[in-house]
Design a protein around this motif. Structure first.
Motif, PDB file in Angstrom:
ATOM      1  N   ALA A  62       0.833  -1.201   0.000  1.00 30.29           N
ATOM      2  CA  ALA A  62       0.000   0.000   0.000  1.00 30.29           C
ATOM      3  C   ALA A  62       0.866   1.247   0.000  1.00 30.29           C
ATOM      4  O   ALA A  62       2.046   1.211   0.362  1.00 30.29           O
ATOM      5  N   ASP A  63       0.264   2.360  -0.422  1.00 32.35           N
ATOM      6  CA  ASP A  63       0.935   3.637  -0.266  1.00 32.35           C
ATOM      7  C   ASP A  63       0.761   4.090   1.184  1.00 32.35           C
ATOM      8  O   ASP A  63      -0.147   3.613   1.883  1.00 32.35           O
ATOM      9  N   PRO A  64       1.606   4.973   1.697  1.00 31.00           N
ATOM     10  CA  PRO A  64       1.557   5.321   3.125  1.00 31.00           C
ATOM     11  C   PRO A  64       0.241   5.925   3.581  1.00 31.00           C
ATOM     12  O   PRO A  64      -0.111   5.831   4.754  1.00 31.00           O
ATOM     13  N   GLU A  65      -0.498   6.564   2.672  1.00 31.26           N
ATOM     14  CA  GLU A  65      -1.771   7.163   3.038  1.00 31.26           C
ATOM     15  C   GLU A  65      -2.911   6.160   3.057  1.00 31.26           C
ATOM     16  O   GLU A  65      -4.018   6.465   3.494  1.00 31.26           O
ATOM     17  N   GLY A  66      -2.655   4.946   2.572  1.00 32.52           N
ATOM     18  CA  GLY A  66      -3.691   3.921   2.555  1.00 32.52           C
ATOM     19  C   GLY A  66      -4.742   4.118   1.485  1.00 32.52           C
ATOM     20  O   GLY A  66      -5.810   3.503   1.531  1.00 32.52           O
ATOM     21  N   ASN A  67      -4.445   4.957   0.482  1.00 27.67           N
ATOM     22  CA  ASN A  67      -5.436   5.202  -0.567  1.00 27.67           C
ATOM     23  C   ASN A  67      -5.554   4.034  -1.536  1.00 27.67           C
ATOM     24  O   ASN A  67      -6.625   3.779  -2.083  1.00 27.67           O
ATOM     25  N   THR A  68      -4.456   3.357  -1.771  1.00 26.40           N
ATOM     26  CA  THR A  68      -4.476   2.174  -2.636  1.00 26.40           C
ATOM     27  C   THR A  68      -3.812   1.022  -1.908  1.00 26.40           C
ATOM     28  O   THR A  68      -2.893   1.215  -1.111  1.00 26.40           O
ATOM     29  N   GLN A  69      -4.283  -0.188  -2.191  1.00 22.43           N
ATOM     30  CA  GLN A  69      -3.755  -1.375  -1.524  1.00 22.43           C
ATOM     31  C   GLN A  69      -3.897  -2.573  -2.446  1.00 22.43           C
ATOM     32  O   GLN A  69      -4.862  -2.668  -3.206  1.00 22.43           O
ATOM     33  N   ALA A  70      -2.930  -3.456  -2.391  1.00 13.92           N
ATOM     34  CA  ALA A  70      -2.976  -4.673  -3.196  1.00 13.92           C
ATOM     35  C   ALA A  70      -2.525  -5.855  -2.350  1.00 13.92           C
ATOM     36  O   ALA A  70      -1.723  -5.709  -1.426  1.00 13.92           O
ATOM     37  N   TRP A  71      -3.059  -7.005  -2.670  1.00 19.18           N
ATOM     38  CA  TRP A  71      -2.682  -8.259  -2.021  1.00 19.18           C
ATOM     39  C   TRP A  71      -1.808  -9.020  -2.998  1.00 19.18           C
ATOM     40  O   TRP A  71      -2.268  -9.464  -4.043  1.00 19.18           O
ATOM     41  N   LEU A  72      -0.520  -9.143  -2.688  1.00 10.97           N
ATOM     42  CA  LEU A  72       0.444  -9.749  -3.597  1.00 10.97           C
ATOM     43  C   LEU A  72       0.545 -11.241  -3.306  1.00 10.97           C
ATOM     44  O   LEU A  72       1.217 -11.672  -2.370  1.00 10.97           O
ATOM     45  N   ALA A  73      -0.142 -12.026  -4.108  1.00 14.20           N
ATOM     46  CA  ALA A  73      -0.184 -13.476  -3.927  1.00 14.20           C
ATOM     47  C   ALA A  73       1.054 -14.126  -4.549  1.00 14.20           C
ATOM     48  O   ALA A  73       1.778 -13.494  -5.329  1.00 14.20           O
ATOM     49  N   PRO A  74       1.331 -15.389  -4.226  1.00 15.86           N
ATOM     50  CA  PRO A  74       2.470 -16.084  -4.835  1.00 15.86           C
ATOM     51  C   PRO A  74       2.409 -16.042  -6.356  1.00 15.86           C
ATOM     52  O   PRO A  74       1.364 -16.279  -6.961  1.00 15.86           O
ATOM     53  N   GLY A  75       3.527 -15.681  -6.970  1.00 14.81           N
ATOM     54  CA  GLY A  75       3.613 -15.617  -8.422  1.00 14.81           C
ATOM     55  C   GLY A  75       3.224 -14.281  -9.011  1.00 14.81           C
ATOM     56  O   GLY A  75       3.424 -14.056 -10.207  1.00 14.81           O
ATOM     57  N   ALA A  76       2.685 -13.369  -8.201  1.00 15.40           N
ATOM     58  CA  ALA A  76       2.247 -12.065  -8.701  1.00 15.40           C
ATOM     59  C   ALA A  76       3.360 -11.033  -8.543  1.00 15.40           C
ATOM     60  O   ALA A  76       4.261 -11.180  -7.722  1.00 15.40           O
TER      61      ALA A  76
END
Length: 231
Positions: A62-76
């Motif tokens: 995520a960016d420090p402000e929490g505006n965007t977030q992603a879940w990085l799964a195995p292989g991604a």
């Protein structure tokens, strides 16, 4: 590009992948639940990339402000486009946090004119009840208290005791929070239809901290809740 972990800084040249795990340039610790090679930071096509080269664990980015977030799964893999990127992941009972600092970010967010106060409990479309907020704070307290380091997420029994709740009440509220966030598209809180994921507490904490659903300034609410429970 630089990487910060527990107050130690590592320069990244881009000439070869920067490996994070039990082995590699950043040897985190001898945690047997952690992959030998878990994350790699590399540079391709004029962009920095973060890749999950493990087989079981995922990371929250995520960016420090929490505006965007992603879940990085195995292989991604994901491009590292912000000036600062927060990465949280859990291996066994331990949650880790590191920061990627990009001197030449591809994206610079604009700050809205009116920002929510730190005490508000709304992030995007998700809002928490007072009890739900307290539950998340109780679980996230070690991470919020030691930002930028490692922390052990408490068990449900320990978190329930922190709040002065029964374990039955705590688990019921935990079900409610996970169900609510799952409906809003937060991944990793359910292991399948009708089956909650075993590591849902860790994933809940990662999401809540990365998205700023809870912040350190809210931690005094825990002591106040405990006092009320004991009255």
């Amino acid at each position: 590009m630089q990487l910060e972990f527990c107050g130690e800084w590592f320069p990244l040249s881009g000439e070869e992948p920067f490996v994070i795990g039990r082995e590699g340039v950043l040897e985190i610790d001898d945690n047997p639940y952690l992959h030998r090679r878990f994350l790699e930071v590399s540079r391709h096509d004029d962009l920095w990339w973060l890749e999950n080269v493990g087989t079981r664990l995922s990371a929250t980015v995520a960016d420090p402000e929490g505006n965007t977030q992603a879940w990085l799964a195995p292989g991604a893999r994901l491009p590292v486009v912000y000036a600062r990127t927060t990465v949280l992941f859990t291996a066994g009972p331990t949650t880790y946090e590191l920061t990627l600092v990009n001197d030449e970010p591809a994206y610079l967010p604009t700050r809205p004119a009116d920002e929510p106060e730190a005490g508000e409990t709304t992030i995007g479309p998700v809002s928490l009840t007072e009890a739900q907020l307290l539950l998340v704070l109780a679980l996230a307290e070690p991470v919020l208290s030691g930002r930028g380091s490692t922390a052990t997420i408490p068990t449900s029994a320990v978190a329930a005791e922190r709040l002065g709740w029964t374990l039955t009440r705590f688990n019921r509220k935990l079900d409610n929070v996970c169900d609510k966030l799952h409906r809003y598209g937060v991944r990793g809180l359910r292991g399948g239809p009708g089956k909650l994921a075993v590591n849902r507490r860790a994933r809940l904490v990662e999401h809540a901290v990365a998205s700023r659903l809870v912040v350190p300034e809210q931690l005094p609410l825990l002591a106040a809740a405990r006092e009320v429970a004991e009255d």
